[in-house]
Design an enzyme around this catalytic site. Structure first.
Site, mmCIF file in Angstrom:
data_model
loop_
_atom_site.group_PDB
_atom_site.id
_atom_site.type_symbol
_atom_site.label_atom_id
_atom_site.label_comp_id
_atom_site.label_asym_id
_atom_site.label_seq_id
_atom_site.Cartn_x
_atom_site.Cartn_y
_atom_site.Cartn_z
ATOM 1 N N HIS A 187 0.857 -1.198 0.000
ATOM 2 C CA HIS A 187 0.000 0.000 0.000
ATOM 3 C C HIS A 187 0.886 1.238 0.000
ATOM 4 O O HIS A 187 1.984 1.233 0.558
ATOM 5 C CB HIS A 187 -0.979 0.005 1.178
ATOM 6 C CG HIS A 187 -0.363 0.074 2.541
ATOM 7 N ND1 HIS A 187 0.004 1.262 3.135
ATOM 8 C CD2 HIS A 187 -0.052 -0.886 3.443
ATOM 9 C CE1 HIS A 187 0.509 1.033 4.340
ATOM 10 N NE2 HIS A 187 0.493 -0.274 4.557
ATOM 11 N N ASP A 242 -0.504 4.416 0.789
ATOM 12 C CA ASP A 242 -0.942 5.417 1.769
ATOM 13 C C ASP A 242 -0.168 5.216 3.065
ATOM 14 O O ASP A 242 0.344 4.127 3.342
ATOM 15 C CB ASP A 242 -2.447 5.332 2.024
ATOM 16 C CG ASP A 242 -2.850 4.082 2.792
ATOM 17 O OD1 ASP A 242 -2.499 2.976 2.331
ATOM 18 O OD2 ASP A 242 -3.489 4.203 3.857
ATOM 19 N N ASP A 293 6.631 1.099 5.946
ATOM 20 C CA ASP A 293 5.189 0.787 5.958
ATOM 21 C C ASP A 293 4.429 1.790 5.102
ATOM 22 O O ASP A 293 3.987 2.808 5.604
ATOM 23 C CB ASP A 293 4.697 0.821 7.401
ATOM 24 C CG ASP A 293 3.232 0.442 7.542
ATOM 25 O OD1 ASP A 293 2.717 -0.290 6.683
ATOM 26 O OD2 ASP A 293 2.609 0.898 8.516
ATOM 27 N N GLU A 340 -5.123 1.660 3.055
ATOM 28 C CA GLU A 340 -5.008 0.587 4.056
ATOM 29 C C GLU A 340 -4.961 1.137 5.474
ATOM 30 O O GLU A 340 -5.570 0.579 6.396
ATOM 31 C CB GLU A 340 -3.757 -0.249 3.769
ATOM 32 C CG GLU A 340 -3.670 -1.542 4.570
ATOM 33 C CD GLU A 340 -3.030 -1.371 5.947
ATOM 34 O OE1 GLU A 340 -3.232 -2.241 6.804
ATOM 35 O OE2 GLU A 340 -2.347 -0.343 6.145
ATOM 36 N N GLU A 341 -4.229 2.225 5.677
ATOM 37 C CA GLU A 341 -4.050 2.758 7.028
ATOM 38 C C GLU A 341 -5.341 3.340 7.609
ATOM 39 O O GLU A 341 -5.462 3.472 8.826
ATOM 40 C CB GLU A 341 -2.957 3.838 7.030
ATOM 41 C CG GLU A 341 -1.575 3.365 6.610
ATOM 42 C CD GLU A 341 -0.911 2.444 7.620
ATOM 43 O OE1 GLU A 341 -1.575 2.028 8.591
ATOM 44 O OE2 GLU A 341 0.264 2.117 7.432
ATOM 45 N N HIS A 364 4.349 3.770 12.145
ATOM 46 C CA HIS A 364 3.258 4.537 12.751
ATOM 47 C C HIS A 364 3.742 5.552 13.774
ATOM 48 O O HIS A 364 2.953 6.357 14.263
ATOM 49 C CB HIS A 364 2.188 3.636 13.398
ATOM 50 C CG HIS A 364 1.425 2.808 12.424
ATOM 51 N ND1 HIS A 364 0.168 2.293 12.711
ATOM 52 C CD2 HIS A 364 1.712 2.378 11.167
ATOM 53 C CE1 HIS A 364 -0.265 1.595 11.662
ATOM 54 N NE2 HIS A 364 0.665 1.634 10.711
#
Length: 451
Positions: free
Chosen positions: A90, A92, A123, A156-157, A423
């Site tokens: 992903h 995003d 990520d 996705e996030e 994150h």
């Protein structure tokens, strides 16, 4: 790493990979368009589509998914009769949080202490680059022996399920013999790991109201019910004294049977402050991979700066619940909502709304694809055997794919590991891990084609 043509090809391509990752990281592709421009996400999607076309992918398309974001799809034909492998990542990313806390700008890939820093570096924009590296290395060493589909998600996030719903509406699009999800990672740097389970995820917004409007705390405080205090009590009911998650009716005593996670190592990985206890009971792996975990993500209430002496009439919070494998997310949502409503004090009015969810996932680790990956990882990481770990996070698409394609084998690998701090502020990726995982993926595709 043992010398072989694929490894040599990946090593030679690494400088190009760094340049491309820097270009991708520069896009502020947070799929929350109230905070970040939609144009940033669209530009990232265009970049990926162009990269796929340059690699010979056909049918490259920007898919407008039902949540208002775009996913990028491409197909690369393989030899006649070849198996089909779907590669997922992903583009995003999570918001950078406190940009002032980043040592270097979050959307500028920066090398420091042997790592590459930037939001999405691990990520999962790094996952996009990992797939490209693996495919390029195979092309340089005789060709790609499988047909390849690639899908790069744009939300996705956010957990809004756009790609899930699109896949359900177009079930033939992502059909494959094996699916490689490039959004997981190794247990630690240098230890090759596949993720065999994922917890599911719930996002629930809870609103508490007690008064028609705010009141002067001197005139009415002491008898007027404070909505913020009521919300705090409600949220506190979600934890036992030791910090374990307690949702009425939801079991919290499952045990993880795979890789163990040393408590001292976890404290170091999580950067727990000296003297602060870990929460919950049981082994660390039980707590983070096999049991439910609740987190209060945010509370809407007056900030400290500028606060007035008022009894609050209303307050709300966003609650995240990680759901262990074996528990349906829909059932967990009902239990969580019922718990919040039952534990709101003083007859305060409470409403709850599920604003995001994804199912848990458990892989079949005895499949031929897993054996092919074990051999590939052993070559990419000499002296190490592939390990099986859980992941506390969620990738909602996994269960959608498992439902749509029950015969497909699904593997979860990637570039996240404890030092990556995904994150969080100062997210980074290890270039050595990017190199080795790209080699592992390339060798897996070759092994799998021959299996």
């Amino acid at each position: 790493m043992s010398s072989n043509p694929v490894a040599e090809a990946v090593a030679s391509l690494l400088p190009r990979a760094r340049t491309e990752l820097a270009e991708l990281v520069a896009f502020k592709s947070v799929a929350d368009f109230e905070q970040y421009p939609r144009s940033e996400s669209e530009a990232a999607a265009d970049w990926i589509a162009d990269a796929l076309r340059a690699e010979g992918f056909t049918d490259v398309a920007l898919l407008d998914t039902p949540d208002g974001t775009q996913s990028v799809y491409g197909y690369l034909p393989g030899p006649e009769g070849a198996k089909t492998v779907l590669l997922y990542a992903h583009y995003d990313v999570q918001p950078p949080l406190d940009e002032a806390a980043w040592i270097t700008p979050p959307f500028e890939l920066t090398e420091r202490d042997g790592r590459w820093y930037g939001r999405g570096s691990a990520d999962c924009k790094g996952g996009v680059i990992m797939h490209l590296l693996a495919l390029r290395a195979l092309k340089a060493d005789g060709g790609i022996p499988v047909a390849v589909k690639i899908i790069v998600e744009g939300s996705e996030e956010q957990g809004t399920g756009g790609l899930q719903r699109y896949a359900e509406q177009h079930p033939e699009l992502l059909a494959a013999d094996t699916i490689v999800i490039g959004d997981a990672g190794n247990f630690r740097v240098g230890l090759p790991t596949v993720t065999s389970t994922l917890r599911g995820m719930l996002l629930v917004r809870v609103q508490v109201d007690t008064l028609a409007g705010n009141l002067h705390s001197g005139q009415f405080g002491g008898a007027a019910p404070d909505a913020l205090a009521a919300l705090i009590r409600t949220l506190d009911s979600l934890r036992a004294e030791d910090g374990s998650t307690t949702v009425d009716g939801l079991s919290g005593d499952a045990v993880w049977s795979g890789l163990r996670y040393d408590e001292a190592q976890f404290r170091a990985d999580a950067k727990v402050l000296d003297g602060v206890e870990l929460i919950g009971s049981g082994a660390v792996a039980d707590r983070i991979w096999a049991r439910p975990a609740v987190t209060v993500l945010g509370i809407d209430c007056p900030p400290v700066v500028g606060a007035t002496p008022s009894v609050q009439a209303g307050a709300r919070a966003l609650v995240n619940l990680r759901v262990p494998p074996g528990v349906e997310t829909g059932e967990a949502a009902k239990l969580l909502q019922a718990h919040l409503e039952a534990h709101t004090p003083w007859g305060a009015r409470v409403s709850t709304e599920v604003v995001g969810q994804g199912e848990a996932f458990r892989a079949d680790t005895g499949s031929p694809a897993y054996r092919a990956m074990a051999d590939a990882m052993a070559d990419a990481y000499p002296g190490e055997e592939m390990q099986y770990a859980g992941q506390g996070g969620s990738i909602p698409l996994c269960n959608t794919l498992a439902s749509l394609y029950p015969e497909a084998e699904i593997l979860l690998i990637g570039l996240s590991e404890p030092e990556a701090q995904i994150h969080a502020v100062n997210e980074s990726v290890s270039p050595e891990e990017l190199e080795r995982m790209s080699v592992a993926e390339a060798l897996f595709l070759r092994n799998y084609a021959a299996s």
